[in-house]
Design a protein around this motif. Structure first.
Motif, PDB file in Angstrom:
ATOM      1  N   LEU A   1       0.823  -1.208   0.000  1.00  0.00           N
ATOM      2  CA  LEU A   1       0.000   0.000   0.000  1.00  0.00           C
ATOM      3  C   LEU A   1       0.859   1.260   0.000  1.00  0.00           C
ATOM      4  N   SER A   2       2.015   1.147   0.580  1.00  0.00           N
ATOM      5  CA  SER A   2       2.929   2.282   0.668  1.00  0.00           C
ATOM      6  C   SER A   2       3.455   2.710  -0.700  1.00  0.00           C
ATOM      7  N   ILE A   3       3.442   1.819  -1.672  1.00  0.00           N
ATOM      8  CA  ILE A   3       3.840   2.195  -3.027  1.00  0.00           C
ATOM      9  C   ILE A   3       2.882   3.257  -3.560  1.00  0.00           C
ATOM     10  N   ALA A   4       1.591   3.048  -3.367  1.00  0.00           N
ATOM     11  CA  ALA A   4       0.602   4.044  -3.801  1.00  0.00           C
ATOM     12  C   ALA A   4       0.753   5.341  -3.022  1.00  0.00           C
ATOM     13  N   VAL A   5       1.048   5.241  -1.749  1.00  0.00           N
ATOM     14  CA  VAL A   5       1.247   6.429  -0.919  1.00  0.00           C
ATOM     15  C   VAL A   5       2.444   7.229  -1.424  1.00  0.00           C
ATOM     16  N   ALA A   6       3.506   6.548  -1.812  1.00  0.00           N
ATOM     17  CA  ALA A   6       4.703   7.223  -2.331  1.00  0.00           C
ATOM     18  C   ALA A   6       4.407   7.915  -3.661  1.00  0.00           C
ATOM     19  N   PHE A   7       3.662   7.263  -4.538  1.00  0.00           N
ATOM     20  CA  PHE A   7       3.322   7.898  -5.806  1.00  0.00           C
ATOM     21  C   PHE A   7       2.410   9.102  -5.596  1.00  0.00           C
ATOM     22  N   PHE A   8       1.521   9.021  -4.623  1.00  0.00           N
ATOM     23  CA  PHE A   8       0.669  10.165  -4.316  1.00  0.00           C
ATOM     24  C   PHE A   8       1.520  11.346  -3.851  1.00  0.00           C
ATOM     25  N   TYR A   9       2.506  11.076  -2.995  1.00  0.00           N
ATOM     26  CA  TYR A   9       3.429  12.129  -2.561  1.00  0.00           C
ATOM     27  C   TYR A   9       4.200  12.681  -3.758  1.00  0.00           C
ATOM     28  N   ARG A  10       4.638  11.798  -4.631  1.00  0.00           N
ATOM     29  CA  ARG A  10       5.397  12.203  -5.808  1.00  0.00           C
ATOM     30  C   ARG A  10       4.599  13.165  -6.668  1.00  0.00           C
ATOM     31  N   PHE A  11       3.325  12.898  -6.864  1.00  0.00           N
ATOM     32  CA  PHE A  11       2.506  13.760  -7.715  1.00  0.00           C
ATOM     33  C   PHE A  11       2.234  15.119  -7.085  1.00  0.00           C
ATOM     34  N   ILE A  12       2.248  15.211  -5.764  1.00  0.00           N
ATOM     35  CA  ILE A  12       1.892  16.469  -5.099  1.00  0.00           C
ATOM     36  C   ILE A  12       3.112  17.266  -4.639  1.00  0.00           C
ATOM     37  N   PHE A  13       4.065  16.620  -3.973  1.00  0.00           N
ATOM     38  CA  PHE A  13       5.118  17.349  -3.270  1.00  0.00           C
ATOM     39  C   PHE A  13       6.535  17.101  -3.744  1.00  0.00           C
ATOM     40  N   GLN A  14       6.762  16.400  -4.823  1.00  0.00           N
ATOM     41  CA  GLN A  14       8.120  15.983  -5.166  1.00  0.00           C
ATOM     42  C   GLN A  14       9.097  17.144  -5.335  1.00  0.00           C
ATOM     43  N   LYS A  15       8.624  18.306  -5.714  1.00  0.00           N
ATOM     44  CA  LYS A  15       9.519  19.446  -5.963  1.00  0.00           C
ATOM     45  C   LYS A  15       9.911  20.181  -4.688  1.00  0.00           C
ATOM     46  N   TRP A  16       9.244  19.906  -3.591  1.00  0.00           N
ATOM     47  CA  TRP A  16       9.518  20.620  -2.340  1.00  0.00           C
ATOM     48  C   TRP A  16      10.628  19.889  -1.604  1.00  0.00           C
ATOM     49  N   ASP A  17      11.762  20.528  -1.500  1.00  0.00           N
ATOM     50  CA  ASP A  17      12.920  19.917  -0.861  1.00  0.00           C
ATOM     51  C   ASP A  17      13.058  20.457   0.557  1.00  0.00           C
TER      52      ASP A  17
ATOM     53  N   ILE B   1       9.543   9.198   3.312  1.00  0.00           N
ATOM     54  CA  ILE B   1       9.006   9.200   1.945  1.00  0.00           C
ATOM     55  C   ILE B   1       9.318  10.540   1.279  1.00  0.00           C
ATOM     56  N   GLY B   2       9.064  11.639   1.995  1.00  0.00           N
ATOM     57  CA  GLY B   2       9.246  12.963   1.421  1.00  0.00           C
ATOM     58  C   GLY B   2      10.673  13.264   1.029  1.00  0.00           C
ATOM     59  N   TYR B   3      11.598  13.057   1.941  1.00  0.00           N
ATOM     60  CA  TYR B   3      13.000  13.353   1.635  1.00  0.00           C
ATOM     61  C   TYR B   3      13.546  12.429   0.548  1.00  0.00           C
ATOM     62  N   SER B   4      13.176  11.167   0.598  1.00  0.00           N
ATOM     63  CA  SER B   4      13.687  10.224  -0.393  1.00  0.00           C
ATOM     64  C   SER B   4      13.185  10.556  -1.791  1.00  0.00           C
ATOM     65  N   ILE B   5      11.916  10.860  -1.919  1.00  0.00           N
ATOM     66  CA  ILE B   5      11.366  11.180  -3.235  1.00  0.00           C
ATOM     67  C   ILE B   5      11.885  12.525  -3.722  1.00  0.00           C
ATOM     68  N   SER B   6      11.998  13.498  -2.847  1.00  0.00           N
ATOM     69  CA  SER B   6      12.541  14.795  -3.257  1.00  0.00           C
ATOM     70  C   SER B   6      13.998  14.654  -3.704  1.00  0.00           C
ATOM     71  N   TYR B   7      14.762  13.836  -3.014  1.00  0.00           N
ATOM     72  CA  TYR B   7      16.148  13.600  -3.411  1.00  0.00           C
ATOM     73  C   TYR B   7      16.205  12.957  -4.794  1.00  0.00           C
ATOM     74  N   GLU B   8      15.396  11.935  -5.007  1.00  0.00           N
ATOM     75  CA  GLU B   8      15.387  11.270  -6.314  1.00  0.00           C
ATOM     76  C   GLU B   8      14.942  12.218  -7.418  1.00  0.00           C
ATOM     77  N   TYR B   9      13.974  13.076  -7.116  1.00  0.00           N
ATOM     78  CA  TYR B   9      13.513  14.046  -8.108  1.00  0.00           C
ATOM     79  C   TYR B   9      14.631  15.025  -8.462  1.00  0.00           C
ATOM     80  N   ASN B  10      15.339  15.518  -7.450  1.00  0.00           N
ATOM     81  CA  ASN B  10      16.448  16.444  -7.707  1.00  0.00           C
ATOM     82  C   ASN B  10      17.568  15.764  -8.493  1.00  0.00           C
ATOM     83  N   GLU B  11      17.855  14.514  -8.199  1.00  0.00           N
ATOM     84  CA  GLU B  11      18.863  13.780  -8.962  1.00  0.00           C
ATOM     85  C   GLU B  11      18.404  13.590 -10.402  1.00  0.00           C
ATOM     86  N   PHE B  12      17.121  13.275 -10.582  1.00  0.00           N
ATOM     87  CA  PHE B  12      16.576  13.101 -11.929  1.00  0.00           C
ATOM     88  C   PHE B  12      16.677  14.413 -12.706  1.00  0.00           C
ATOM     89  N   GLN B  13      16.350  15.528 -12.060  1.00  0.00           N
ATOM     90  CA  GLN B  13      16.427  16.841 -12.716  1.00  0.00           C
ATOM     91  C   GLN B  13      17.879  17.205 -13.048  1.00  0.00           C
TER      92      GLN B  13
END
Length: 152
Positions: A68-84, A136-148
């Motif tokens: 279930l946490s996979i869906a929770v992570a994607f939901f965070y990704r769609f809303i907050f991924q740019k906020w570091d 979840i927040g820090y990990s996804i934001s880090y991955e987003y910044n690395e991707f960018q």
């Protein structure tokens, strides 16, 4: 396109392992009597035999929460991924706790309302959800910044 696929795989992995890690911590805290609610709480909405209240129920709950946490992570990704920052993660964990313990409360038979739970359970679960949100927040934001960074 392959870079996007790799990024989505990392978000899914963050969600799965975040759910796995923090639900294992939840089970340890339940075992040590910090909280009356363990990962088996995720299995309460289903009419399963009494094993859902044993260690097998907690293991099944850990696996269910991890998926279930996979869906929770994607939901965070769609809303907050740019906020570091730490604040979106704290807020996300707090909102998840509020949704589960207030909005979805009727789905969990045998779990009383929040005002009937002991202070230790409320504080422990609230802290776990906040830490989960920050993870979840820090990990996804880090991955987003690395991707960018690799995109540029």
């Amino acid at each position: 396109m392959e870079k996007y696929w790799l990024y989505h795989q990392r978000v899914a992995a963050i969600g799965f392992f975040g759910g796995l890690f923090w639900s294992c911590i939840s089970y340890a805290l339940h075992y040590l009597n910090f909280t009356k609610l363990g990962p088996a709480m995720a299995m309460l909405p289903w009419a399963l035999p009494d094993w859902k209240n044993s260690y097998l129920g907690h293991i099944t709950g850990i696996l269910f929460i991890s998926l279930l946490s996979i869906a929770v992570a994607f939901f965070y990704r769609f809303i907050f991924q740019k906020w570091d920052s730490i604040w979106p993660g704290i807020g996300y964990g707090l909102v998840l706790w509020l949704v589960i313990f207030y909005l979805l409360h009727p789905l969990f038979p045998g779990v009383g309302p929040v005002n009937t739970l002991d202070t230790s359970t409320v504080v422990t679960t609230l802290c776990l959800f906040i830490l989960y949100g920050v993870f979840i927040g820090y990990s996804i934001s880090y991955e987003y910044n690395e991707f960018q960074r690799h995109e540029a």
